[in-house]
Scaffold this motif. Structure first.
Motif, PDB file in Angstrom:
ATOM      1  N   GLN A   1       0.845  -1.190   0.000  1.00  0.00           N
ATOM      2  CA  GLN A   1       0.000   0.000   0.000  1.00  0.00           C
ATOM      3  C   GLN A   1       0.884   1.244   0.000  1.00  0.00           C
ATOM      4  O   GLN A   1       1.746   1.413   0.844  1.00  0.00           O
ATOM      5  CB  GLN A   1      -0.894   0.007   1.231  1.00  0.00           C
ATOM      6  N   VAL A   2       0.617   2.113  -0.968  1.00  0.00           N
ATOM      7  CA  VAL A   2       1.397   3.341  -1.070  1.00  0.00           C
ATOM      8  C   VAL A   2       0.909   4.348  -0.033  1.00  0.00           C
ATOM      9  O   VAL A   2      -0.288   4.534   0.167  1.00  0.00           O
ATOM     10  CB  VAL A   2       1.271   3.947  -2.480  1.00  0.00           C
ATOM     11  N   GLN A   3       1.847   4.972   0.636  1.00  0.00           N
ATOM     12  CA  GLN A   3       1.504   6.026   1.592  1.00  0.00           C
ATOM     13  C   GLN A   3       2.447   7.201   1.400  1.00  0.00           C
ATOM     14  O   GLN A   3       3.662   7.027   1.306  1.00  0.00           O
ATOM     15  CB  GLN A   3       1.579   5.511   3.027  1.00  0.00           C
ATOM     16  N   LEU A   4       1.855   8.389   1.346  1.00  0.00           N
ATOM     17  CA  LEU A   4       2.621   9.634   1.223  1.00  0.00           C
ATOM     18  C   LEU A   4       2.223  10.540   2.378  1.00  0.00           C
ATOM     19  O   LEU A   4       1.029  10.785   2.589  1.00  0.00           O
ATOM     20  CB  LEU A   4       2.313  10.320  -0.112  1.00  0.00           C
ATOM     21  N   TRP A  36       4.611  17.688  -6.790  1.00  0.00           N
ATOM     22  CA  TRP A  36       3.876  18.513  -5.828  1.00  0.00           C
ATOM     23  C   TRP A  36       2.757  19.242  -6.565  1.00  0.00           C
ATOM     24  O   TRP A  36       2.964  19.760  -7.674  1.00  0.00           O
ATOM     25  CB  TRP A  36       4.794  19.545  -5.161  1.00  0.00           C
ATOM     26  N   TYR A  37       1.600  19.264  -5.945  1.00  0.00           N
ATOM     27  CA  TYR A  37       0.445  19.985  -6.437  1.00  0.00           C
ATOM     28  C   TYR A  37      -0.075  20.857  -5.298  1.00  0.00           C
ATOM     29  O   TYR A  37       0.298  20.667  -4.141  1.00  0.00           O
ATOM     30  CB  TYR A  37      -0.656  18.999  -6.864  1.00  0.00           C
ATOM     31  N   ARG A  38      -0.954  21.790  -5.649  1.00  0.00           N
ATOM     32  CA  ARG A  38      -1.569  22.607  -4.618  1.00  0.00           C
ATOM     33  C   ARG A  38      -3.000  22.948  -4.991  1.00  0.00           C
ATOM     34  O   ARG A  38      -3.356  22.953  -6.165  1.00  0.00           O
ATOM     35  CB  ARG A  38      -0.763  23.891  -4.375  1.00  0.00           C
ATOM     36  N   CYS A  95       1.480  15.963  -2.125  1.00  0.00           N
ATOM     37  CA  CYS A  95       2.509  15.155  -2.752  1.00  0.00           C
ATOM     38  C   CYS A  95       1.831  14.068  -3.585  1.00  0.00           C
ATOM     39  O   CYS A  95       0.733  13.594  -3.231  1.00  0.00           O
ATOM     40  CB  CYS A  95       3.352  14.541  -1.634  1.00  0.00           C
ATOM     41  N   HIS A  96       2.476  13.660  -4.676  1.00  0.00           N
ATOM     42  CA  HIS A  96       1.886  12.675  -5.578  1.00  0.00           C
ATOM     43  C   HIS A  96       2.990  11.832  -6.191  1.00  0.00           C
ATOM     44  O   HIS A  96       4.050  12.363  -6.551  1.00  0.00           O
ATOM     45  CB  HIS A  96       1.117  13.412  -6.671  1.00  0.00           C
ATOM     46  N   ASN A  97       2.729  10.530  -6.307  1.00  0.00           N
ATOM     47  CA  ASN A  97       3.671   9.656  -7.007  1.00  0.00           C
ATOM     48  C   ASN A  97       3.086   9.279  -8.356  1.00  0.00           C
ATOM     49  O   ASN A  97       1.880   9.016  -8.478  1.00  0.00           O
ATOM     50  CB  ASN A  97       3.973   8.398  -6.186  1.00  0.00           C
ATOM     51  N   PHE A  98       3.906   9.259  -9.373  1.00  0.00           N
ATOM     52  CA  PHE A  98       3.474   8.876 -10.710  1.00  0.00           C
ATOM     53  C   PHE A  98       3.722   7.378 -10.932  1.00  0.00           C
ATOM     54  O   PHE A  98       4.450   6.738 -10.196  1.00  0.00           O
ATOM     55  CB  PHE A  98       4.236   9.692 -11.754  1.00  0.00           C
ATOM     56  N   GLY A 105      -1.050  12.373  -0.976  1.00  0.00           N
ATOM     57  CA  GLY A 105      -0.924  12.511   0.455  1.00  0.00           C
ATOM     58  C   GLY A 105      -2.132  13.238   1.017  1.00  0.00           C
ATOM     59  O   GLY A 105      -3.057  13.615   0.288  1.00  0.00           O
ATOM     60  N   GLN A 106      -2.114  13.462   2.336  1.00  0.00           N
ATOM     61  CA  GLN A 106      -3.255  14.110   2.989  1.00  0.00           C
ATOM     62  C   GLN A 106      -3.201  15.631   2.836  1.00  0.00           C
ATOM     63  O   GLN A 106      -4.195  16.316   3.109  1.00  0.00           O
ATOM     64  CB  GLN A 106      -3.298  13.734   4.480  1.00  0.00           C
ATOM     65  N   GLY A 107      -2.063  16.144   2.421  1.00  0.00           N
ATOM     66  CA  GLY A 107      -1.901  17.570   2.229  1.00  0.00           C
ATOM     67  C   GLY A 107      -1.361  18.285   3.457  1.00  0.00           C
ATOM     68  O   GLY A 107      -1.525  17.832   4.594  1.00  0.00           O
ATOM     69  N   THR A 108      -0.714  19.411   3.212  1.00  0.00           N
ATOM     70  CA  THR A 108      -0.220  20.272   4.284  1.00  0.00           C
ATOM     71  C   THR A 108      -0.550  21.718   3.925  1.00  0.00           C
ATOM     72  O   THR A 108      -0.353  22.154   2.801  1.00  0.00           O
ATOM     73  CB  THR A 108       1.288  20.062   4.531  1.00  0.00           C
TER      74      THR A 108
END
Length: 114
Positions: A1-4, A36-38, A95-98, A105-108
């Motif tokens: 399971q991927v976790q960020l 990274w996205y926002r 955060c995002h993995n391709f 991720g859950q975001g900050t």
């Protein structure tokens, strides 16, 4: 399971700096491109920057020259150094993995305000 898991957000004054971190697990990090996205308040999520497995980087026009994405494969972590922050950088940063099992991720939260 991927976790960020993102960290490093906070409140900063205009012109200030922050460094975001994203710790990844469940993937072969060294061969995975990361990004990274926002999402600004009331707006759609937008791409900020990405880094390939070989370290090549790309940036959105609004952050080019101010933000730097980097990675530490030994720590399975990707970073976003943000300098010269502006009020319009206020967003939740994700955060995002391709590639295999793309995940968010859950975001900050980053808030730029005086």
């Amino acid at each position: 399971q991927v976790q960020l898991v993102e960290s490093g957000g906070g409140l900063v004054q205009p012109g200030g700096s922050l460094r975001l971190s994203c710790a990844a697990s469940g993937i072969v990090f060294s061969i995975t491109a990361m990004g990274w996205y926002r999402q600004p308040p009331g707006k759609r999520r937008e791409w900020v920057a990405d880094i390939s497995n070989d370290g090549s980087t790309s940036y959105g026009d609004s952050v080019k020259g101010r933000f730097t994405i980097s990675r530490d494969n030994a720590k399975n972590t990707v970073y976003l150094q943000m300098n010269s922050l502006k009020s319009e950088d206020t967003s939740v940063y994700y955060c995002h993995n391709f590639g295999v099992s793309p995940t968010w991720g859950q975001g900050t939260q980053v808030t730029v305000s005086s």
